[in-house]
Design a protein around this motif. Structure first.
Motif, mmCIF file in Angstrom:
data_model
loop_
_atom_site.group_PDB
_atom_site.id
_atom_site.type_symbol
_atom_site.label_atom_id
_atom_site.label_comp_id
_atom_site.label_asym_id
_atom_site.label_seq_id
_atom_site.Cartn_x
_atom_site.Cartn_y
_atom_site.Cartn_z
ATOM 1 N N PRO A 237 42.861 -14.601 4.420
ATOM 2 C CA PRO A 237 43.909 -13.760 4.241
ATOM 3 C C PRO A 237 44.179 -13.543 2.805
ATOM 4 N N ASN A 238 44.383 -12.465 2.243
ATOM 5 C CA ASN A 238 44.525 -12.231 0.833
ATOM 6 C C ASN A 238 45.959 -11.849 0.472
ATOM 7 N N GLU A 239 46.512 -11.886 -0.871
ATOM 8 C CA GLU A 239 47.682 -12.257 -1.274
ATOM 9 C C GLU A 239 48.334 -10.530 -0.855
ATOM 10 N N ASP A 240 47.746 -9.604 -0.965
ATOM 11 C CA ASP A 240 48.204 -8.459 -0.582
ATOM 12 C C ASP A 240 48.433 -7.848 0.679
ATOM 13 N N GLY A 241 48.231 -9.027 1.849
ATOM 14 C CA GLY A 241 48.402 -8.802 3.159
ATOM 15 C C GLY A 241 47.027 -8.313 4.015
ATOM 16 N N THR A 242 45.970 -7.896 3.127
ATOM 17 C CA THR A 242 44.895 -7.549 3.693
ATOM 18 C C THR A 242 43.986 -9.099 4.025
ATOM 19 N N CYS A 243 42.939 -8.900 4.493
ATOM 20 C CA CYS A 243 42.396 -10.255 4.948
ATOM 21 C C CYS A 243 40.655 -9.663 4.591
ATOM 22 N N THR A 244 39.915 -10.844 4.274
ATOM 23 C CA THR A 244 38.484 -10.628 3.791
ATOM 24 C C THR A 244 37.974 -11.130 5.353
ATOM 25 N N VAL A 245 36.868 -10.376 5.961
ATOM 26 C CA VAL A 245 36.577 -10.739 7.104
ATOM 27 C C VAL A 245 34.918 -11.062 6.669
ATOM 28 N N ARG A 246 34.366 -12.225 7.338
ATOM 29 C CA ARG A 246 32.987 -12.147 7.067
ATOM 30 C C ARG A 246 32.192 -12.500 8.288
ATOM 31 N N LEU A 247 31.185 -11.662 8.428
ATOM 32 C CA LEU A 247 30.426 -11.756 9.538
ATOM 33 C C LEU A 247 29.119 -12.183 9.146
ATOM 34 N N TYR A 248 28.297 -12.960 10.053
ATOM 35 C CA TYR A 248 27.088 -13.589 9.557
ATOM 36 C C TYR A 248 26.430 -13.740 10.940
ATOM 37 N N LEU A 249 24.963 -13.323 10.917
ATOM 38 C CA LEU A 249 24.019 -13.528 12.059
ATOM 39 C C LEU A 249 22.684 -13.950 11.652
ATOM 40 N N ALA A 250 22.273 -14.911 12.083
ATOM 41 C CA ALA A 250 20.809 -15.353 11.662
ATOM 42 C C ALA A 250 20.037 -15.624 12.872
ATOM 43 N N GLN B 234 43.911 -7.233 12.704
ATOM 44 C CA GLN B 234 42.814 -6.520 12.838
ATOM 45 C C GLN B 234 41.543 -7.262 12.374
ATOM 46 N N GLY B 235 41.656 -8.005 11.437
ATOM 47 C CA GLY B 235 40.473 -8.942 11.217
ATOM 48 C C GLY B 235 40.019 -10.016 12.308
ATOM 49 N N GLN B 236 41.110 -10.250 12.942
ATOM 50 C CA GLN B 236 40.903 -11.312 14.145
ATOM 51 C C GLN B 236 40.184 -10.490 15.315
ATOM 52 N N THR B 237 40.643 -9.131 15.566
ATOM 53 C CA THR B 237 39.841 -8.257 16.472
ATOM 54 C C THR B 237 38.372 -8.046 15.921
ATOM 55 N N LEU B 238 38.069 -7.961 14.744
ATOM 56 C CA LEU B 238 36.912 -7.517 14.209
ATOM 57 C C LEU B 238 35.856 -8.855 14.447
ATOM 58 N N THR B 239 36.484 -10.048 14.215
ATOM 59 C CA THR B 239 35.451 -11.307 14.340
ATOM 60 C C THR B 239 35.262 -11.466 15.793
ATOM 61 N N SER B 240 36.208 -11.344 16.606
ATOM 62 C CA SER B 240 36.201 -11.410 18.288
ATOM 63 C C SER B 240 35.121 -10.443 18.752
ATOM 64 N N LYS B 241 35.061 -9.154 18.370
ATOM 65 C CA LYS B 241 34.214 -7.926 18.591
ATOM 66 C C LYS B 241 32.721 -8.369 18.291
ATOM 67 N N PHE B 242 32.688 -9.040 17.180
ATOM 68 C CA PHE B 242 31.246 -9.301 16.605
ATOM 69 C C PHE B 242 30.754 -10.505 17.179
ATOM 70 N N GLN B 243 31.672 -11.459 17.548
ATOM 71 C CA GLN B 243 31.181 -12.597 18.314
ATOM 72 C C GLN B 243 30.507 -12.239 19.682
ATOM 73 N N GLN B 244 31.412 -11.256 20.359
ATOM 74 C CA GLN B 244 30.724 -10.812 21.598
ATOM 75 C C GLN B 244 29.311 -10.143 21.636
ATOM 76 N N SER B 245 28.915 -9.351 20.659
ATOM 77 C CA SER B 245 27.648 -8.925 20.595
ATOM 78 C C SER B 245 27.155 -8.687 19.156
#
Length: 186
Positions: A116-129, A147-158
């Motif tokens: 989470p960032n101070e301005d209400g946004t959040c930094t999303v990290r996606l890593y694949l190896a 929305q960040g949680q949605t992005l991480t969830s979708k990334f983990q699915q595929s």
């Protein structure tokens, strides 16, 4: 009352624990260890707890947070003593470890993070190896934590599909630039 199964005493149980830990591809929780150790009818929760605690005290295992891992001392000892475990017990352990090791490797290869960032946004990290090393590490700013949680969830699915889409988009964009510069030269 006599025990059933091949694991008959504390030493057998400690060898079983070291055998499992030596073959786990990453540190594991006590519950994961318990699940693997229950491959023999001679294993019970309380005896396993005592054995793991003793192995940790004697520095055959190390505990970091909730994760146990084998130490070099533990590796040396199980290398010498593993033939003392019955073959059928080792075989069942190896079969059970396949699924857990696949899960552990997948967790190491696909990682996500939210900051989470101070301005209400959040930094999303996606890593694949893959087995050879990192394929992609992407950081995005998301307008909200939800929305960040949605992005991480979708990334983990595929994650592989997302990686291939990004690569295809970049290659397609590169080809379009190359085509347009060729047309301008002509």
């Amino acid at each position: 009352m006599s025990r059933t199964g091949f694991i008959q005493n504390e030493l057998d149980l400690k060898l079983l624990v070291l055998y499992i830990m030596d073959r786990a591809v990453a540190p594991i929780t006590f519950l994961q260890l318990l699940d693997l150790a229950l491959c023999d009818a001679g294993v019970d929760y309380f005896s396993l707890t005592e054995a793991v605690n003793h192995l940790t005290e004697t520095e055959h295992l190390s505990l970091n947070g909730e994760l146990y891992s084998i130490t070099e001392k533990g590796r040396r000892n199980i290398e010498i003593c593993q033939s003392s475990l019955p073959y059928s017990v080792r075989l069942r352990c190896d079969e059970n470890l396949v699924k857990l090791n696949d899960t552990l490797m997948r967790q190491a290869q696909v990682q996500t993070g939210l900051q989470p960032n101070e301005d209400g946004t959040c930094t999303v990290r996606l890593y694949l190896a893959d087995e050879a090393g990192p394929l992609m590490e992407l950081k995005l700013i998301s307008p909200s934590l939800a929305q960040g949680q949605t992005l991480t969830s979708k990334f983990q699915q595929s994650p592989e599909a997302i990686y291939h889409e990004i690569m295809a988009l970049l290659v397609r964009h590169s080809q379009e630039e190359s085509d347009s510069s060729s047309e301008q030269e002509a």
